[in-house]
Design a protein around this motif. Sequence first.
Motif, short mmCIF file in Angstrom:
data_model
loop_
_atom_site.label_atom_id
_atom_site.label_comp_id
_atom_site.label_asym_id
_atom_site.label_seq_id
_atom_site.Cartn_x
_atom_site.Cartn_y
_atom_site.Cartn_z
N ALA A 283 34.65 50.64 35.13
CA ALA A 283 35.43 51.00 36.32
C ALA A 283 36.91 51.10 35.99
N LEU A 284 37.38 50.24 35.10
CA LEU A 284 38.78 50.31 34.65
C LEU A 284 39.04 51.62 33.91
N ALA A 285 38.12 52.01 33.04
CA ALA A 285 38.26 53.26 32.30
C ALA A 285 38.24 54.48 33.22
N LEU A 286 37.44 54.41 34.29
CA LEU A 286 37.36 55.51 35.25
C LEU A 286 38.59 55.59 36.15
N GLY A 287 39.29 54.46 36.30
CA GLY A 287 40.42 54.41 37.21
C GLY A 287 40.07 53.88 38.59
N LEU A 288 38.83 53.41 38.77
CA LEU A 288 38.45 52.81 40.05
C LEU A 288 39.24 51.52 40.30
N VAL A 289 39.39 50.72 39.26
CA VAL A 289 40.17 49.48 39.36
C VAL A 289 41.31 49.56 38.35
N GLN A 290 42.31 48.72 38.52
CA GLN A 290 43.49 48.78 37.67
C GLN A 290 43.61 47.60 36.71
N GLN A 291 42.90 46.50 36.99
CA GLN A 291 42.92 45.34 36.10
C GLN A 291 41.56 44.66 36.14
N VAL A 292 41.24 43.94 35.06
CA VAL A 292 39.98 43.20 34.96
C VAL A 292 40.30 41.75 34.65
N ALA A 293 39.62 40.83 35.36
CA ALA A 293 39.83 39.39 35.17
C ALA A 293 38.56 38.75 34.62
N ASP A 294 38.74 37.71 33.82
CA ASP A 294 37.60 37.04 33.20
C ASP A 294 36.79 36.21 34.20
N ASP A 295 37.49 35.51 35.11
CA ASP A 295 36.82 34.59 36.03
C ASP A 295 37.72 34.37 37.24
N ASP A 296 37.32 33.43 38.10
CA ASP A 296 38.09 33.14 39.31
C ASP A 296 39.52 32.74 39.00
N ALA A 297 39.67 31.85 38.03
CA ALA A 297 41.01 31.36 37.70
C ALA A 297 41.89 32.49 37.20
N ASP A 298 41.33 33.36 36.37
CA ASP A 298 42.10 34.49 35.85
C ASP A 298 42.43 35.48 36.96
N LEU A 299 41.49 35.64 37.90
CA LEU A 299 41.72 36.53 39.03
C LEU A 299 42.90 36.04 39.87
N THR A 300 42.94 34.75 40.13
CA THR A 300 44.05 34.16 40.89
C THR A 300 45.36 34.29 40.12
N ARG A 301 45.32 34.02 38.83
CA ARG A 301 46.54 34.13 38.00
C ARG A 301 47.10 35.54 38.04
N GLN A 302 46.23 36.53 37.82
CA GLN A 302 46.69 37.92 37.83
C GLN A 302 47.19 38.34 39.21
N SER B 176 42.74 50.91 48.43
CA SER B 176 43.75 49.89 48.14
C SER B 176 44.83 50.44 47.21
N ASP B 177 45.95 49.71 47.15
CA ASP B 177 47.00 50.07 46.20
C ASP B 177 46.65 49.62 44.79
N LEU B 178 45.97 48.49 44.69
CA LEU B 178 45.60 47.97 43.37
C LEU B 178 44.38 47.08 43.53
N THR B 179 43.45 47.19 42.60
CA THR B 179 42.26 46.35 42.61
C THR B 179 42.13 45.63 41.28
N ILE B 180 41.86 44.33 41.36
CA ILE B 180 41.54 43.54 40.17
C ILE B 180 40.06 43.15 40.29
N ALA B 181 39.28 43.51 39.29
CA ALA B 181 37.84 43.24 39.32
C ALA B 181 37.49 42.14 38.32
N GLN B 182 36.73 41.16 38.77
CA GLN B 182 36.17 40.20 37.82
C GLN B 182 35.17 40.92 36.93
N LYS B 183 34.97 40.41 35.75
CA LYS B 183 34.07 41.06 34.78
C LYS B 183 32.65 41.19 35.30
#
Length: 274
Positions: free
Chosen positions: A181-200, A128-135
């Motif tokens: 995963a964020l520190a490794l560079g696997l993902v680019q952002q981390v979200a707290d929950d579903d609502a935060d994931l949608t917001r980001q 992917s170009d960018l991944t946001i992972a929930q905590k």
Amino acid sequence: MSGDNRTVQVCLEPAVLQLTLNRPECGNAMNLAMVAELRQALKSVRDDRRCRAIVIRGRGDHFCTGGDIKEMALAGGRAANGDGEAAYEQLNRAYGQLLVELNQAPQFTLVLTHGGVLGGGLGLVCASDLTIAQKNSQLGMPETRLGIPPAQIAPFVVDRIGLTRARSLALLARRVDACAALALGLVQQVADDDADLTRQSNQILAELARCAPEATAQTKALLLNAGHLSRPQLLDLGARQFASAVCGNEGQEGTRAFTQKRRPGWADETMEVR
């Protein structure tokens, strides 16, 4: 278009193709049907610049827990007929082709993860170009614990995080949480929950809406060629793309919008995750 009886739910809005992995009863494990449906969905918008983004997420408790072990076992059961290895090879290589097509999609690709993100699921992340992972995401390559190599995933993981980091992740079958995963560079952002994931996600899409679709596609192709063409070849390609863009509709509209102190036409579109 959509369908709950399919392994992938497909929703095509004017500017966003949303793909939801739809086998929650087995952790969205990938089988040949899911791979085929994902490939068909990508193909359907490949030449459509009205589609600006592709968003992939998973239904249920997990994003994707890897390959479908039951389907693999059925393929192995055909070994007595002499075609077991061929069946395994077909399944594995089809998944690898999916990763190639996702990686090279001209649209911006956004993956949203939660729960298990293993094996094939991690491959989607790395293509992917960018991944946001929930905590609560747990990402990993468990293949060696199953007695198999991560055959199609490995090159994409190396491209994503480098050989040294990929070695320890793959050879030790490690799992890491979203922050690691964020520190490794696997993902680019981390979200707290579903609502935060949608917001980001919607924040990302709002940024993307300000970028010209054809210029985005050409830029992505240029970046993907960076490790495969010589520097002179890459710069020649860039010069040709630049000249074509400046003389094209997007380049002319962008110049007019800048001098007239207004937003370009492509920036008027609203894109969001639903």
